[in-house]
Design a protein around this motif. Structure first.
Motif, PDB file in Angstrom:
ATOM      1  N   ALA A   2       0.848  -0.850   0.324  1.00 57.65           N
ATOM      2  CA  ALA A   2       0.095   0.051  -0.358  1.00 57.65           C
ATOM      3  C   ALA A   2       0.990   1.243  -0.291  1.00 57.65           C
ATOM      4  N   GLU A   3       0.430   1.972  -1.059  1.00 60.38           N
ATOM      5  CA  GLU A   3       0.901   3.602  -0.580  1.00 60.38           C
ATOM      6  C   GLU A   3       1.482   4.087   0.361  1.00 60.38           C
ATOM      7  N   LYS A   4       2.372   4.475   0.742  1.00 54.26           N
ATOM      8  CA  LYS A   4       2.334   5.686   2.394  1.00 54.26           C
ATOM      9  C   LYS A   4       3.242   6.288   2.137  1.00 54.26           C
ATOM     10  N   LYS A   5       3.106   7.594   2.402  1.00 52.51           N
ATOM     11  CA  LYS A   5       3.333   9.060   2.443  1.00 52.51           C
ATOM     12  C   LYS A   5       4.448   9.113   3.440  1.00 52.51           C
ATOM     13  N   TYR A   6       5.112  10.001   2.697  1.00 52.69           N
ATOM     14  CA  TYR A   6       6.862  10.243   4.551  1.00 52.69           C
ATOM     15  C   TYR A   6       6.528  12.068   4.104  1.00 52.69           C
ATOM     16  N   GLY A   7       6.219  13.085   4.630  1.00 53.39           N
ATOM     17  CA  GLY A   7       6.428  14.279   4.356  1.00 53.39           C
ATOM     18  C   GLY A   7       5.668  14.519   2.470  1.00 53.39           C
ATOM     19  N   GLU A   8       6.388  15.051   1.790  1.00 53.26           N
ATOM     20  CA  GLU A   8       5.979  15.189   0.393  1.00 53.26           C
ATOM     21  C   GLU A   8       6.854  14.283  -0.853  1.00 53.26           C
ATOM     22  N   ILE A   9       6.649  12.488  -0.137  1.00 49.79           N
ATOM     23  CA  ILE A   9       6.999  11.910  -0.962  1.00 49.79           C
ATOM     24  C   ILE A   9       6.104  10.180  -0.155  1.00 49.79           C
ATOM     25  N   MET A  10       5.747  10.048  -1.524  1.00 53.13           N
ATOM     26  CA  MET A  10       4.182   9.046  -1.948  1.00 53.13           C
ATOM     27  C   MET A  10       5.542   8.113  -1.797  1.00 53.13           C
ATOM     28  N   MET A  11       5.723   6.122  -1.047  1.00 56.26           N
ATOM     29  CA  MET A  11       5.823   5.725  -1.262  1.00 56.26           C
ATOM     30  C   MET A  11       5.055   4.639  -2.323  1.00 56.26           C
ATOM     31  N   LYS A  12       5.822   4.401  -3.349  1.00 58.49           N
ATOM     32  CA  LYS A  12       4.946   3.247  -4.725  1.00 58.49           C
ATOM     33  C   LYS A  12       5.376   1.777  -4.318  1.00 58.49           C
ATOM     34  N   ASN A  13       6.568   1.573  -4.758  1.00 58.10           N
ATOM     35  CA  ASN A  13       7.432   0.049  -3.411  1.00 58.10           C
ATOM     36  C   ASN A  13       8.266   0.425  -3.579  1.00 58.10           C
ATOM     37  N   VAL A  14       8.497  -0.880  -2.487  1.00 54.16           N
ATOM     38  CA  VAL A  14      10.272  -0.655  -1.197  1.00 54.16           C
ATOM     39  C   VAL A  14      10.463  -2.065  -1.069  1.00 54.16           C
ATOM     40  N   ASP A  15      11.482  -2.363  -1.368  1.00 53.61           N
ATOM     41  CA  ASP A  15      12.528  -3.153  -0.879  1.00 53.61           C
ATOM     42  C   ASP A  15      13.859  -3.235  -0.522  1.00 53.61           C
ATOM     43  N   MET A  16      13.676  -2.156   0.786  1.00 53.34           N
ATOM     44  CA  MET A  16      14.401  -1.788   1.367  1.00 53.34           C
ATOM     45  C   MET A  16      14.985  -2.148   3.065  1.00 53.34           C
TER      46      MET A  16
END
Length: 93
Positions: A2-16
């Motif tokens: 699911a998309e997650k917002k961090y300030g002005e950044i919206m995560m789309k896909n993360v493997d980190m």
């Protein structure tokens, strides 16, 4: 994911890992504050990632419209949106 917002950044896909994600997000915010053109933003992020303790061989794509299909090292991939631009960062070995 699911998309997650961090300030002005919206995560789309993360493997980190969480620490690496925070570091890369910081580089991304710095890049957009210090550069205008997408190619300059990508160059800034890549340079910072290559200079980090994670080492070289990072790849960065920045733009409004692109397709991708990449092979990356485990725990070394992130796709995000910053304002109206998309950023794809991954490390290949």
């Amino acid at each position: 994911m699911a998309e997650k917002k961090y300030g002005e950044i919206m995560m789309k896909n993360v493997d980190m890992t969480e620490d690496l994600k925070k570091m890369v997000m910081g580089f991304t915010e710095e890049a957009f504050m210090n550069a205008q053109r997408p190619s300059d933003v990508a160059k800034y992020i890549r340079q910072k990632c290559d200079e980090s303790p994670e080492g070289k061989f990072w790849n960065v794509v920045v733009g409004r419209n692109y397709g991708s299909d990449v092979t990356h090292m485990a725990k070394r991939y992130i796709s995000m949106q910053f304002r109206d631009m998309y950023v794809l960062i991954w490390k290949s070995g």
